[in-house]
Design a protein around this motif. Structure first.
Motif, PDB file in Angstrom:
ATOM      1  N   ALA A 184       0.858  -1.179   0.000  1.00 28.91           N
ATOM      2  CA  ALA A 184       0.000   0.000   0.000  1.00 28.91           C
ATOM      3  C   ALA A 184       0.894   1.229   0.000  1.00 28.91           C
ATOM      4  CB  ALA A 184      -0.924   0.003   1.206  1.00 28.91           C
ATOM      5  N   GLY A 185       0.648   2.121  -0.947  1.00 27.61           N
ATOM      6  CA  GLY A 185       1.511   3.297  -1.061  1.00 27.61           C
ATOM      7  C   GLY A 185       0.722   4.576  -1.189  1.00 27.61           C
ATOM      8  N   GLY A 186       1.190   5.603  -0.508  1.00 29.06           N
ATOM      9  CA  GLY A 186       0.636   6.947  -0.604  1.00 29.06           C
ATOM     10  C   GLY A 186       1.738   7.922  -0.247  1.00 29.06           C
ATOM     11  N   PHE A 187       1.654   8.496   0.962  1.00 30.83           N
ATOM     12  CA  PHE A 187       2.746   9.348   1.431  1.00 30.83           C
ATOM     13  C   PHE A 187       3.885   8.524   2.032  1.00 30.83           C
ATOM     14  CE2 PHE A 187      -0.578  12.633   1.329  1.00 30.83           C
ATOM     15  CZ  PHE A 187       0.103  13.574   0.587  1.00 30.83           C
ATOM     16  N   ARG A 188       3.705   7.226   2.071  1.00 26.63           N
ATOM     17  CA  ARG A 188       4.782   6.294   2.425  1.00 26.63           C
ATOM     18  C   ARG A 188       4.443   4.953   1.780  1.00 26.63           C
ATOM     19  NH1 ARG A 188       4.551   5.888   8.826  1.00 26.63           N
ATOM     20  NH2 ARG A 188       3.720   8.006   8.704  1.00 26.63           N
ATOM     21  N   LEU A 189       5.430   4.065   1.749  1.00 30.37           N
ATOM     22  CA  LEU A 189       5.247   2.743   1.152  1.00 30.37           C
ATOM     23  C   LEU A 189       5.254   1.692   2.252  1.00 30.37           C
ATOM     24  CD1 LEU A 189       5.066   0.847  -1.335  1.00 30.37           C
ATOM     25  CD2 LEU A 189       7.581   0.833  -1.371  1.00 30.37           C
ATOM     26  N   ALA A 190       4.173   0.929   2.341  1.00 27.16           N
ATOM     27  CA  ALA A 190       4.050  -0.103   3.365  1.00 27.16           C
ATOM     28  C   ALA A 190       3.880  -1.463   2.711  1.00 27.16           C
ATOM     29  CB  ALA A 190       2.857   0.192   4.273  1.00 27.16           C
ATOM     30  N   CYS A 191       4.570  -2.466   3.251  1.00 27.64           N
ATOM     31  CA  CYS A 191       4.408  -3.856   2.840  1.00 27.64           C
ATOM     32  C   CYS A 191       3.787  -4.595   4.020  1.00 27.64           C
ATOM     33  CB  CYS A 191       5.750  -4.467   2.459  1.00 27.64           C
ATOM     34  SG  CYS A 191       5.646  -6.198   1.957  1.00 27.64           S
ATOM     35  N   ILE A 192       2.571  -5.107   3.838  1.00 34.38           N
ATOM     36  CA  ILE A 192       1.799  -5.687   4.936  1.00 34.38           C
ATOM     37  C   ILE A 192       1.771  -7.200   4.799  1.00 34.38           C
ATOM     38  CG2 ILE A 192      -0.457  -5.737   6.065  1.00 34.38           C
ATOM     39  CD1 ILE A 192      -0.918  -2.925   4.869  1.00 34.38           C
ATOM     40  N   GLU A 193       2.196  -7.869   5.855  1.00 37.74           N
ATOM     41  CA  GLU A 193       2.189  -9.322   5.910  1.00 37.74           C
ATOM     42  C   GLU A 193       1.700  -9.725   7.281  1.00 37.74           C
ATOM     43  OE1 GLU A 193       5.093 -12.883   4.257  1.00 37.74           O
ATOM     44  OE2 GLU A 193       5.964 -10.966   4.859  1.00 37.74           O
ATOM     45  N   HIS A 194       0.663 -10.585   7.298  1.00 36.93           N
ATOM     46  CA  HIS A 194       0.043 -11.004   8.566  1.00 36.93           C
ATOM     47  C   HIS A 194      -0.403  -9.787   9.371  1.00 36.93           C
ATOM     48  CE1 HIS A 194       1.480 -14.932   7.460  1.00 36.93           C
ATOM     49  NE2 HIS A 194       2.749 -14.586   7.599  1.00 36.93           N
ATOM     50  N   MET A 195      -0.959  -8.793   8.647  1.00 37.19           N
ATOM     51  CA  MET A 195      -1.509  -7.566   9.237  1.00 37.19           C
ATOM     52  C   MET A 195      -0.467  -6.785  10.028  1.00 37.19           C
ATOM     53  SD  MET A 195      -4.366  -7.374   7.885  1.00 37.19           S
ATOM     54  CE  MET A 195      -4.924  -5.892   8.725  1.00 37.19           C
ATOM     55  N   THR A 196       0.792  -6.928   9.639  1.00 33.54           N
ATOM     56  CA  THR A 196       1.878  -6.116  10.199  1.00 33.54           C
ATOM     57  C   THR A 196       2.619  -5.455   9.044  1.00 33.54           C
ATOM     58  OG1 THR A 196       2.127  -7.572  12.107  1.00 33.54           O
ATOM     59  CG2 THR A 196       3.979  -6.128  11.583  1.00 33.54           C
ATOM     60  N   ALA A 197       2.845  -4.151   9.183  1.00 31.85           N
ATOM     61  CA  ALA A 197       3.437  -3.386   8.082  1.00 31.85           C
ATOM     62  C   ALA A 197       4.920  -3.168   8.286  1.00 31.85           C
ATOM     63  CB  ALA A 197       2.729  -2.049   7.942  1.00 31.85           C
ATOM     64  N   LYS A 198       5.645  -3.264   7.136  1.00 31.04           N
ATOM     65  CA  LYS A 198       7.036  -2.842   7.097  1.00 31.04           C
ATOM     66  C   LYS A 198       7.101  -1.624   6.193  1.00 31.04           C
ATOM     67  CE  LYS A 198      11.701  -4.212   5.682  1.00 31.04           C
ATOM     68  NZ  LYS A 198      12.564  -5.302   5.180  1.00 31.04           N
ATOM     69  N   SER A 207       9.108  13.865  -1.893  1.00 31.49           N
ATOM     70  CA  SER A 207       8.535  13.471  -3.182  1.00 31.49           C
ATOM     71  C   SER A 207       8.949  12.064  -3.588  1.00 31.49           C
ATOM     72  CB  SER A 207       8.951  14.463  -4.269  1.00 31.49           C
ATOM     73  OG  SER A 207      10.361  14.463  -4.438  1.00 31.49           O
ATOM     74  N   GLN A 208      10.116  11.622  -3.114  1.00 32.86           N
ATOM     75  CA  GLN A 208      10.568  10.271  -3.445  1.00 32.86           C
ATOM     76  C   GLN A 208       9.724   9.205  -2.776  1.00 32.86           C
ATOM     77  OE1 GLN A 208      14.816  11.341  -2.368  1.00 32.86           O
ATOM     78  NE2 GLN A 208      15.211   9.939  -4.082  1.00 32.86           N
ATOM     79  N   ASN A 209       9.049   9.558  -1.701  1.00 31.84           N
ATOM     80  CA  ASN A 209       8.256   8.591  -0.944  1.00 31.84           C
ATOM     81  C   ASN A 209       6.758   8.733  -1.188  1.00 31.84           C
ATOM     82  OD1 ASN A 209      10.202   7.090   1.003  1.00 31.84           O
ATOM     83  ND2 ASN A 209      10.879   9.231   1.038  1.00 31.84           N
ATOM     84  N   MET A 210       6.347   9.641  -2.079  1.00 32.11           N
ATOM     85  CA  MET A 210       4.935   9.807  -2.409  1.00 32.11           C
ATOM     86  C   MET A 210       4.583   8.833  -3.537  1.00 32.11           C
ATOM     87  SD  MET A 210       4.574  13.958  -2.139  1.00 32.11           S
ATOM     88  CE  MET A 210       2.848  13.935  -2.566  1.00 32.11           C
ATOM     89  N   VAL A 211       3.973   7.711  -3.170  1.00 30.23           N
ATOM     90  CA  VAL A 211       3.755   6.589  -4.084  1.00 30.23           C
ATOM     91  C   VAL A 211       2.435   6.751  -4.837  1.00 30.23           C
ATOM     92  CG1 VAL A 211       3.418   4.091  -4.228  1.00 30.23           C
ATOM     93  CG2 VAL A 211       5.127   5.049  -2.658  1.00 30.23           C
ATOM     94  N   LYS A 212       2.478   6.484  -6.157  1.00 33.84           N
ATOM     95  CA  LYS A 212       1.294   6.557  -7.001  1.00 33.84           C
ATOM     96  C   LYS A 212       0.904   5.216  -7.628  1.00 33.84           C
ATOM     97  CE  LYS A 212       0.378  10.962  -6.688  1.00 33.84           C
ATOM     98  NZ  LYS A 212      -0.904  11.445  -6.120  1.00 33.84           N
ATOM     99  N   SER A 213       1.857   4.297  -7.753  1.00 34.53           N
ATOM    100  CA  SER A 213       1.568   3.037  -8.435  1.00 34.53           C
ATOM    101  C   SER A 213       2.529   1.952  -7.981  1.00 34.53           C
ATOM    102  CB  SER A 213       1.649   3.215  -9.959  1.00 34.53           C
ATOM    103  OG  SER A 213       2.894   3.782 -10.332  1.00 34.53           O
ATOM    104  N   ILE A 214       2.049   0.699  -7.986  1.00 32.29           N
ATOM    105  CA  ILE A 214       2.854  -0.453  -7.558  1.00 32.29           C
ATOM    106  C   ILE A 214       2.503  -1.646  -8.439  1.00 32.29           C
ATOM    107  CG2 ILE A 214       3.506  -1.940  -5.612  1.00 32.29           C
ATOM    108  CD1 ILE A 214       2.130   0.134  -3.761  1.00 32.29           C
TER     109      ILE A 214
END
Length: 768
Positions: A184-198, A207-214
């Protein structure tokens, strides 16, 4: 001939339109652009999705649009109360067939079973600006907004971020990779596994962390588009690297099945990435705009691109567009393939296409004569037919001019088995025999038996017979005389412009205005699939047949289809009332009613025997044979009409033949309607194709031909336009019941598994 001309004209038009397209990154595609003045409510196209019925749904800044390939239907605040906002940002179709709609400021809307329903902050959304919708492998619907990540649970959207295990995030993109991780990406990029985000850092700048597409490509690389460019994390790595050369916002990422990664940017157009290299696709030469907002591949493998100034459809094409000299010249007469594989193109000037290059050609000794036909005989002699200057024979460096023809406007050339030549002109037929190097010409006219002097097509078949297509019918020369073939009477007065012999010895006749006919085993088949032709000819055909049956005291069996029933919710039986859903169905309803009136009035002994769509060994015109068995036997993808998840009854053609005989021999069966034996529990389109592929020992590949593709193709092909009218039979269950026959004769129809295996085996025998 004119059909060849039209094809040539279109090729040249496409050559002019697509020159820049083919010169760069879109080789292998044809394209079509739609903009606001062509039916879109606004030009900015932000999202696409396709529902099971084949409709393409388009999200624009001016509303939701449903597209059938020809017509746009707009849903907005004015006509759809559930849409609180016209700006549609994202779309997804869930596995239950529902269309989910994310809007900018109006929350989420679901379209299911013809009804719209909305969820906003009043119904529990964390924010009404919805930027992403996604369904994961477990079937869970996810939604991303400017303020939070949500799951659809029960009948509500529940926020799952802003917890100790998942920090609060705005979400503009959601994607599940092959490892099952949710990104899930927006103003940061999160990778969620077992309902825990990295949380991944993509650089020190905001601007480098403002995600629009994955997305994730086939090699396992995870790609992330941001406001400042493109990042990637190769398989097995745990950090992202910036991709050089792309510095603008990457709004959309999508990989197509052929392994090409498509990259849509704000300001730089689109890019393709494959085999380690990037190819830029800019506007205006190839795109409507350099602001690319979405990519989508539909069920028919069309690739759609949404931009700020309209949408573009790319369609894979086997056609190669070649640069053509003198492009304004559209007076094409003949395209002829020579024995060496090269092509001669007769236009206002003669051209020769060889090794992919088209060059003007001047034949020796013609002195400027306008060439309309080229023909190479079996001895290697080149013949050139002209407009008004007769025929030229070019051999051994010498050119012989022949003007003693019935007419000097040459339209067709063919060679007989004995090496002599047949030449068709605007004024009659000519037979040319070379005697000691000099041509001996014998003309034939209407007085000799020719049906009409203006000739458009010639064919010498495998038996040596000559077939002559004219502006008013077909002539046939058998031996040395014109044959009188009563079987060819339906072609009288028709413009026969093309003749072809297939590998089985069947003859095909292409007419200017009345479709295609086939002559095989002494039988002529062909009635143009056109509602106007049906309305004019079917009642006349039935009336003549009924009258002939009465005069002869004969009984009549009418083999019918199910068009007159229209859309049926449930089983089609002999008692199903006539409620046609098409104009062709209305015609079939009228002629069925007229036949029933005949037997009810005691004027005729008859019966109506109906079948579902048929298939089986030798059923060349059956849809399953044409769309499934034929392509699979050639290692090509099968085709499925409209939807692959709907059960569809098919009648096994040997069952239909046996049943017709049994009914005709049974006195008590007359003056009734019968459904011919058709196995119950029909398969879906997907199940039928999979069973056929298994029986043929091939991979079950297929494409869905939905209303979009048929609608687009129907703009250019009237037969396809007529097929599209009947598409309702394929986008809903099509259940044909023959239990009346089963009760009377103890046979319910060949099981589909057996019929499919037998049909597949017939293709193996044909190949052997």
């Amino acid at each position: 001939m004119r059909k060849i001309c039209n094809v040539a004209v279109w090729l040249m038009v496409w050559a002019m339109i697509c020159r820049a397209l083919w010169a760069q990154g879109l080789a292998g595609y044809t394209r079509h652009v739609w903009q606001g003045f062509e039916g879109l409510p606004e030009q900015t196209v932000q999202a696409f999705a396709q529902t099971r019925d084949g409709y393409l749904w388009i999200g624009t800044t001016g509303g939701l649009v449903r597209f059938d390939g020809a017509h746009f239907a707009v849903f907005d605040r004015q006509n759809t109360p559930a849409l609180n906002e016209n700006n549609v940002f994202c779309l997804v179709v869930s596995r239950d067939g529902a269309l989910w709609i994310g809007t900018e400021g109006g929350g989420i809307v679901r379209y299911q079973n013809g009804a719209f329903r909305s969820w906003t902050t009043r119904e529990g959304l964390s924010n009404d600006f919805v930027r992403a919708l996604y369904q994961d492998s477990a079937g869970t619907i996810w939604a991303g907004s400017d303020n939070g990540l949500m799951q659809f649970k029960g009948d509500r959207f529940v926020r799952v971020d802003d917890t100790p295990s998942i920090p609060a995030i705005s979400v503009h993109s959601i994607y599940q990779d092959r490892e099952g991780r949710l990104w899930a990406g927006g103003f940061r990029l999160a990778c969620i596994e077992h309902m825990t985000a990295k949380i991944y850092s993509l650089g020190p700048e905001l601007s480098q962390n403002m995600v629009k597409s994955i997305t994730q490509t086939q090699d396992g690389t995870v790609w992330v588009g941001t406001v400042s460019g493109l990042e990637r994390m190769p398989a097995g790595k745990d950090s992202f690297q910036a991709v050089k050369g792309i510095s603008s916002t990457v709004r959309v990422l999508r990989e197509t099945p052929d392994g090409v990664l498509w990259i849509g940017t704000i300001g730089q157009g689109a890019f393709q990435y494959k085999n380690g290299s990037f190819t830029r696709i800019p506007a205006p030469a190839q795109l409507p705009s350099n602001t690319v907002l979405n990519f989508f591949e539909d069920g028919e493998s069309n690739f759609w691109i949404g931009t700020q100034t309209g949408m573009l459809r790319l369609t894979r094409s086997p056609v190669s567009i070649l640069p053509f000299p003198m492009q304004n010249d559209a007076d094409f007469g003949t395209i002829y393939q020579d024995r060496d594989g090269s092509f001669w193109i007769a236009s206002a000037q003669l051209f020769h296409l060889k090794d992919g290059v088209i060059v003007p050609e001047i034949l020796p000794g013609l002195h400027g004569a306008h060439v309309r036909n080229i023909f190479r005989d079996r001895a290697g002699v080149l013949w050139a037919g002209t407009d008004g200057e007769g025929l030229f024979r070019i051999a051994g460096g010498q050119t012989t001019h022949i003007t003693s023809l019935a007419n000097n406007y040459v339209r067709a050339i063919a060679q007989a088995p004995d090496g002599s030549l047949w030449v068709g002109t605007d004024g009659g037929l000519n037979h040319i025999v070379m005697e000691q190097g000099r041509p001996d010409v014998h003309p034939y006219s209407v007085a000799d038996g020719l049906v009409y002097p203006s000739i458009r097509a010639l064919l010498s078949d495998h038996t040596g017979d000559l077939w002559v297509g004219t502006e008013r019918g077909l002539s046939h020369i058998h031996g040395s005389a014109f044959a009188k073939d009563l079987i060819l009477a339906p072609l009288a007065q028709m413009k026969v412009w093309a003749i072809h012999e297939d590998q089985d010895g069947g003859l095909w006749f292409g007419t200017r205005d009345n479709g295609l006919y086939r002559l095989r085993d002494g039988k002529l088949a062909g009635l143009k699939y056109d509602r106007k032709v049906w309305a004019e000819q079917w009642p006349r055909i039935l009336a003549n047949t009924v009258e002939s049956s009465k005069r002869a005291g004969a009984r009549l069996v009418f083999f019918d289809n199910v068009y007159m029933y229209g859309r049926v919710n449930g089983l089609m039986t002999e008692q199903t009332p006539f409620h046609p859903s098409s104009r062709k169905g209305e015609i079939r309803s009228r002629i069925a009613d007229s036949l029933i009136d005949e037997w009810k009035g005691g004027k005729l002994t008859a019966m109506i025997a109906r079948a579902a769509d048929f298939y089986g060994p030798g059923a060349a015109n059956g849809l399953p044979n044409t769309l499934v068995f034929d392509p699979l036997s050639k290692d090509k993808p099968a085709m499925c009409l409209a939807a692959d998840n709907m059960p569809h009854s098919y009648t096994y053609i040997p069952d239909a033949a046996d049943a017709l005989m049994k009914l005709a021999e049974t006195d008590s069966a007359w003056n009734q309607t019968w459904h011919l034996p058709t196995a119950p529990n029909p398969p879906t389109g997907r199940e039928f194709i999979e069973a056929a592929a298994q029986a043929m020992g091939v991979t079950p590949r297929y494409r869905i031909l939905g209303s979009i593709m048929l609608g687009i193709a129907g703009l250019f092909n009237p037969t396809i336009r007529e097929v599209r009218e009947m598409l309702y039979q394929n986008n809903a269950p099509y259940l044909f019941d023959s239990s009346k026959y089963a009760r009377a004769f103890g046979f319910a129809g060949t099981p589909y598994a057996d019929g499919i295996c037998a049909t597949a085996a017939s293709y193996h025998r044909t190949e052997a």
